[in-house]
Design an enzyme around this catalytic site. Sequence first.
Site, PDB file in Angstrom:
ATOM      1  N   ARG A  53       0.849  -1.192   0.000  1.00 36.29           N
ATOM      2  CA  ARG A  53       0.000   0.000   0.000  1.00 36.29           C
ATOM      3  C   ARG A  53       0.884   1.242   0.000  1.00 36.29           C
ATOM      4  O   ARG A  53       2.105   1.148   0.117  1.00 36.29           O
ATOM      5  CB  ARG A  53      -1.040  -0.003   1.134  1.00 36.29           C
ATOM      6  CG  ARG A  53      -0.695  -0.694   2.409  1.00 36.29           C
ATOM      7  CD  ARG A  53       0.354  -0.036   3.262  1.00 36.29           C
ATOM      8  NE  ARG A  53       0.098   1.373   3.435  1.00 36.29           N
ATOM      9  CZ  ARG A  53       1.006   2.279   3.606  1.00 36.29           C
ATOM     10  NH1 ARG A  53       2.296   1.955   3.639  1.00 36.29           N
ATOM     11  NH2 ARG A  53       0.710   3.546   3.752  1.00 36.29           N
ATOM     12  N   ARG A 110      -7.795  -0.303  -6.610  1.00 37.12           N
ATOM     13  CA  ARG A 110      -8.029   0.828  -5.689  1.00 37.12           C
ATOM     14  C   ARG A 110      -8.181   2.085  -6.537  1.00 37.12           C
ATOM     15  O   ARG A 110      -7.376   2.314  -7.439  1.00 37.12           O
ATOM     16  CB  ARG A 110      -6.864   1.001  -4.692  1.00 37.12           C
ATOM     17  CG  ARG A 110      -6.717  -0.164  -3.723  1.00 37.12           C
ATOM     18  CD  ARG A 110      -5.766   0.169  -2.591  1.00 37.12           C
ATOM     19  NE  ARG A 110      -6.388   0.989  -1.557  1.00 37.12           N
ATOM     20  CZ  ARG A 110      -5.721   1.519  -0.534  1.00 37.12           C
ATOM     21  NH1 ARG A 110      -4.425   1.328  -0.417  1.00 37.12           N
ATOM     22  NH2 ARG A 110      -6.347   2.241   0.364  1.00 37.12           N
ATOM     23  N   ASP A 260      -2.205  10.901  -2.160  1.00 35.82           N
ATOM     24  CA  ASP A 260      -2.632   9.899  -3.149  1.00 35.82           C
ATOM     25  C   ASP A 260      -3.000  10.524  -4.479  1.00 35.82           C
ATOM     26  O   ASP A 260      -2.962   9.859  -5.515  1.00 35.82           O
ATOM     27  CB  ASP A 260      -3.806   9.091  -2.602  1.00 35.82           C
ATOM     28  CG  ASP A 260      -3.295   8.124  -1.546  1.00 35.82           C
ATOM     29  OD1 ASP A 260      -3.128   8.553  -0.391  1.00 35.82           O
ATOM     30  OD2 ASP A 260      -2.997   6.971  -1.906  1.00 35.82           O
TER      31      ASP A 260
HETATM   32  O1  MRU Z   1      -4.566   3.199   2.335  1.00 33.23           O
HETATM   33  P1  MRU Z   1      -3.093   3.428   2.220  1.00 33.23           P
HETATM   34  O2  MRU Z   1      -2.330   2.850   3.361  1.00 33.23           O
HETATM   35  O3  MRU Z   1      -2.563   2.969   0.882  1.00 33.23           O
HETATM   36  O4  MRU Z   1      -2.930   4.994   2.274  1.00 33.23           O
HETATM   37  C1  MRU Z   1      -1.651   5.549   2.126  1.00 33.23           C
HETATM   38  C2  MRU Z   1      -1.626   7.021   2.213  1.00 33.23           C
HETATM   39  O5  MRU Z   1      -2.632   7.671   2.360  1.00 33.23           O
HETATM   40  C3  MRU Z   1      -0.288   7.666   1.980  1.00 33.23           C
HETATM   41  O6  MRU Z   1      -0.177   8.840   2.715  1.00 33.23           O
HETATM   42  C4  MRU Z   1      -0.138   8.016   0.480  1.00 33.23           C
HETATM   43  O7  MRU Z   1      -0.438   6.902  -0.314  1.00 33.23           O
HETATM   44  C5  MRU Z   1       1.216   8.505   0.164  1.00 33.23           C
HETATM   45  S1  MRU Z   1       2.439   7.236   0.327  1.00 33.23           S
HETATM   46  C6  MRU Z   1       3.944   7.928  -0.044  1.00 33.23           C
END
Ligand code: MRU
Length: 367
Positions: A53, A110, A260
């Site tokens: 993730r 996702r 993201d």
């Molecule tokens: O649901 P996740 O754990 O994939 O969410 C991750 C985040 O929100 C991070 O802050 C984002 O992907 C940036 S990772 C460098």
Amino acid sequence: MNKNIMDYETVALDQDGRGILIIDQTLLPGKTQIIRLETAGEIWDAIYLLKVRGAPAIGVTAAFGICVLARQIVEEYAKTDRAFGNEGEMEFADFYRKFTEQKNYLNSSRPTAVNLSWALNRMDRVCRQAHGEGKSVSRILEILEREAREIKEEDIRVCRAIGENGLRLVKPGDGILTHCNAGQLATCKYGTATAPIYLGQERGYHFRVFADETRPLLQGARLTSYELFSAGVDVTLICDNMSATVMRNGWVQAVFVGCDRVAANGDVANKIGTSVVATVARRYGVPFYVCAPTSTIDLATPTGAEIEIEQRPEEEVTQMWYKERMAPQGVKVFNPAFDVTDNELVTAIITERGIARAPYGESLRSL
Ligand code: MRU
């Protein structure tokens, strides 16, 4: 000798080119287990279930994933069609139809992190370009693998450059708050939000880091506090509802978070709760910095309102991590995985190419 979590690769293509190796992040920090993903279903599940993730790591996994699946398409053809007397290489049109199906399938795992579609579209472009140059399907497989490896190497260079740019905004001894995990485990090295912290540590800055635990999936507790602690950084874990207290106490001089998707106007989508941190930071006069590779900037999405926010199962809120269910059966649950922070709360967006500030419509485009 026990390996430190910082010694592991978040994502790698296995030596035979037929599988992807990841750390199963759902088991951290208790257990470090490397798993191999081979089928489209395994790769999709690993992304959906957050075994791997973080926006950049998802992009790299998808790039390696489509390589592994492209090779399977060709090998499957060799087994079946050749058995029916079709000699010679697979036709590009047949290959590309199946390649596109697999690409779309991985892309559906996702919706919010743009790095997923960014990486897959880049692989798609390389595939079409190689065909346009008259390359054979077997040569295209090699070109796809080279590109996926380059995406991974690029991620490491980009994160380091984000770290250099971010480090210019803080001083030795500063308190830094972060939310979720935008660390090494979310990328191939350094992380994005943690890159200034790791680079600062190399240079003796002695930051004091506060890591929000990040309900409901606890990426801050399980991953960020774990990796920073393992790297020897001074890190204090706090519950999400404590960020106002540490800021009010004057213990935090900067917030660094990952991202993201950055919309064209500078609105940013990141882990749920990020916008609360940004609001509190504004209240206490703490700069709120978003660390993002330019691959996370999506100029095709005008504002945060158009970003699709992933909704996740209610069990993550009601019972996951608890010995028994902690909410009445049948109660309504709202569980968005991300939220949007309005651009006006964002002090700056730190990328590998430089630091963007308001008005973001102009500064993001010029990057
Ligand atoms: O649901 P996740 O754990 O994939 O969410 C991750 C985040 O929100 C991070 O802050 C984002 O992907 C940036 S990772 C460098």
